[in-house]
Design an enzyme around this catalytic site. Structure first.
Site, PDB file in Angstrom:
ATOM      1  N   GLY A 150       0.817  -1.205   0.000  1.00 13.43           N
ATOM      2  CA  GLY A 150       0.000   0.000   0.000  1.00 13.43           C
ATOM      3  C   GLY A 150       0.849   1.251   0.000  1.00 13.43           C
ATOM      4  O   GLY A 150       2.083   1.185   0.001  1.00 13.43           O
ATOM      5  N   HIS A 186     -15.174  -3.861 -37.188  1.00 10.78           N
ATOM      6  CA  HIS A 186     -14.897  -5.288 -37.115  1.00 10.78           C
ATOM      7  C   HIS A 186     -13.622  -5.572 -37.864  1.00 10.78           C
ATOM      8  O   HIS A 186     -13.461  -5.047 -38.971  1.00 10.78           O
ATOM      9  CB  HIS A 186     -16.055  -6.066 -37.746  1.00 10.78           C
ATOM     10  CG  HIS A 186     -15.823  -7.548 -37.805  1.00 10.78           C
ATOM     11  ND1 HIS A 186     -15.897  -8.341 -36.684  1.00 10.78           N
ATOM     12  CD2 HIS A 186     -15.504  -8.372 -38.837  1.00 10.78           C
ATOM     13  CE1 HIS A 186     -15.660  -9.593 -37.026  1.00 10.78           C
ATOM     14  NE2 HIS A 186     -15.411  -9.639 -38.319  1.00 10.78           N
TER      15      HIS A 186
END
Lengths: 459, 459
Positions: free
Chosen positions: B270, B441
């Site tokens: 952390g 696509h």
């Protein structure tokens, strides 16, 4: 003569490519009975001989490009061998798997698949020549979705020997030492990049004055710079007089008289519609002077006859085809009564660099009498481009009255910007809109953000 | 005692990281006089010891990952050597270039940069200890943007020998044979992936019950599966009793008594705020029990004092920091009088697989008493994932009342979906909205599209 009583479907679709598949799925979802007639392979050009195999080839060789970029920075060294026969095997398996998935999808939706060649024999009636004999089907509506095939100009007809079209090149299992590519468009560029990664020496001949001639001129310029950096030989503004196989080589002669020899030639000069032998005249269809099926603003070719995808010539793109197919299914089902208004059409070229474009570029806007302004962000300042040691390129935005009308980009991975840019063009984003979301850092997307918030200049 | 008469600025910013830089740029654009006080390096943790060097390391070694994926398919073979000292050189040059760019940017905007340690000596007054002596500056508004640094629990304090924090690991020039990572969050995962590509054997110890514990549980599961496939040793739900350097190795003892030895240990448990010695108490600031500067809903820490970025503990992310910095600049300038409402916050983890998340996941929605539904699309069906031989993963959408509330994904390249997903969450897209644009696509984006249009199930 038909050998069995004819069956009737609300919708009969000629062709099981992206347009036909999307049309079948949507019509079936709207409660219509649907038959798809496919003479060859499900998935059409896109799956079998277009977008998908080229993306596989480029994705599979991305490691070669990434290593080369890092090796230039002296961060990485090594060598990679691509096994082209193994890649062809993988391609064959992957395409077969995708074709099976489409077939299962049709079956699961209760859509009838007729494998064979369909011909309209009279309005409302199609004969299908299958392996088991001729089947007659009647339709309420006919959808022509037969797609396109490579075309060549006279004097450079692919012969299956040393002069090939994209279909033939995609099946090569031997890596040629040299390749001459006629046509500097998307097909030529993507296949050239793939073979360049395998070690093939690439020469491109383009009749117009620049590569990717329908892209923004600045994009074409960056593409050419990067091709030259990779030792491609580029001839723009040069027309081909003849291209033939000759003694185990491809021999190309330019109109100037200059000759180019290569182990293989790729003719990538364009694609034309597939319409012969379909009996479209019996359905009341007309063809335009280029041979494409003429359609009205609802994609209707005749009464109860529609044409979608490459065969109508509106946009030779798989995603345009599937979008048209779904629209026509809704028209037939009465769910859509408006004209076909697709909205901004996305275009990409893959490989390295990638390009993306959506909406209108400055030249188109000016041709419409508008006064576009442009803004840009260079990829050199983008940490993701820096990390991949591929900092050439930019994002460029065309504005009219403070709203985004078009976005294009060239460089590392920029095809990933296409959907967000499509939304921005459709919604006419302002620069202020770019401040209304939090953009993840670090991303390539930030280059788009920076272009959105950069000062604009005259186009 | 100050050695020169004090100078007054409308806005004085403590810290030249993303929060401080964005605040300075925006305040200056609003016509305010601005000084930035930076004791160390411009760019803060993100540029110097966080997002940017980790993205460089992962981008530079992408070739290793791509080759491994294709080698598994037997399409490619070869070997790649990464020169870590050369990469460290490149990192140093790249970061220096980016720091210079920030300095030039500040200068071009007329923003004063004071290099030294700033301490509030009384409300309205900061002393800066520079190399040339102490300078006193007066402020109209003070912005605390001092960021964060790695923290460690007692018993596993980095010692600069074999036990390192992320700052230390990022400077390694020798590739360790083995590394034990305490903390399976973003820092541990990204650095573990980098060193795994260099050949380091990786062990992760995570106190909670899964890797990436703040991600959707399905995402954590896929991350763990892929880590194990790459031969990582994963200990979840295990707490560390001690971690020390011992005879040239890192010796980690779990509370269970089991021992793990490794050439080096990374403590990635952390980060905590940087507040000591700043005299914040003289400015009227208060710290919460974790040591972060307490702020109200306008990010105000006291009268005419603001705290932005990691130091306020709201979201330890560079893009959150810069967003907060720009907001506070507008507050100070009177251009924004509303509370801080950032909208959907994007989160990404880079490397392979990538993850992205924006908005609320089912667990959060249920905790708010809502009844979310979910839809999914698997990457196995995506042609881009197939091309990169990385088909594990999915896109998952959380819906409430038919509108998108959250999107997450894990797999090849999915961080590229983050901006479009941020827009969709912000605008509460419906499934129908996915049909209102044409999706290019083939793209990874189509996995997002398929998730948007897939059937939903209970969460």
């Amino acid at each position: 003569m038909t050998s069995s009583p004819s069956e009737r479907f609300d919708v009969v679709i000629l062709g099981g490519g992206p347009a036909g598949h999307a049309c079948a799925v949507e019509a079936s979802a709207c409660g219509r009975s649907v038959a798809v007639i496919e003479a060859s392979e499900l998935g059409g050009t896109c799956l079998n001989r277009g977008c998908i195999p080229t993306k596989l080839f480029l994705g599979a060789t991305d490691c070669v490009h990434e290593l080369a970029a890092q090796a230039k920075m002296r961060v990485a060294s090594g060598s990679i061998a691509i096994d082209l026969p193994a890649l062809q095997d993988r391609k064959a398996k992957m395409l077969a798997g995708n074709r099976q998935a489409i077939e299962k999808d049709l079956s699961a939706r209760g859509i009838t698949l007729l494998r064979g060649r369909g011909t309209v024999v009279a309005p409302g009636m199609v004969d299908v020549v299958t392996a088991e004999g001729t089947v007659r089907v009647e339709y309420g509506d006919l959808v022509v979705a037969t797609g396109s095939r490579p075309t060549a100009f006279p004097g450079m007809t692919p012969d299956g020997d040393r002069v090939l079209d994209s279909d033939g090149i995609l099946d090569l299992s031997d890596v040629p030492q040299s390749m001459v590519i006629v046509g500097g468009g998307v097909i030529g560029l993507e296949l050239g990049r793939f073979f360049a990664r395998l070690g093939t020496s690439i020469t491109v001949v383009e009749a117009l004055d620049r590569l990717a001639p329908w892209e923004d001129p600045e994009v074409s310029k960056t593409i050419a710079q990067l091709c030259k950096r990779e030792k491609w030989t580029i001839h723009t503004g040069k027309r081909v007089a003849s291209l033939v196989s000759d003694g185990g080589r491809a021999r190309l002669v330019l109109e100037s008289g200059d000759e180019i020899l290569a182990e293989v030639a790729l003719v990538a000069t364009g694609r034309g519609p597939v319409t012969e032998g379909l009996g479209l005249e019996n359905a009341g269809c007309r063809l335009d002077r280029r041979g494409f099926v003429t359609v009205d603003e609802r994609l209707r070719a005749a009464d109860h006859v529609w044409a979608v995808g490459d065969v109508n010539g509106k946009a030779m793109l798989a995603h345009a085809a599937s979008h048209q197919g779904a629209y026509v299914a809704r028209c037939i089902s009465g769910c859509d009564t408006g004209n076909y208004t697709p909205g901004p059409m996305p275009w990409c070229i893959y490989g390295a660099p990638e390009t993306m474009r959506v909406g209108e570029m400055p030249a188109e806007l000016e041709a419409r009498g508008l006064h576009p302004r442009v803004s840009r962000a260079m990829l050199a300042a983008n940490p993701i481009a820096q990390a991949h040691a591929s900092v050439q390129g930019f994002v460029k935005i065309a504005w009219v009255d403070g709203r985004v009308h078009g976005v294009t980009a060239v460089g590392h991975g920029v095809a990933h910007l296409i959907t967000q840019a499509t939304i921005m063009v459709r919604d006419g984003w302002t620069a202020e809109d770019a401040r209304r979301i939090i953009w993840a850092h670090p991303t390539l997307d930030e280059a788009l953000r920076h272009a959105l918030t950069a000062d604009t200049t005259d186009a």
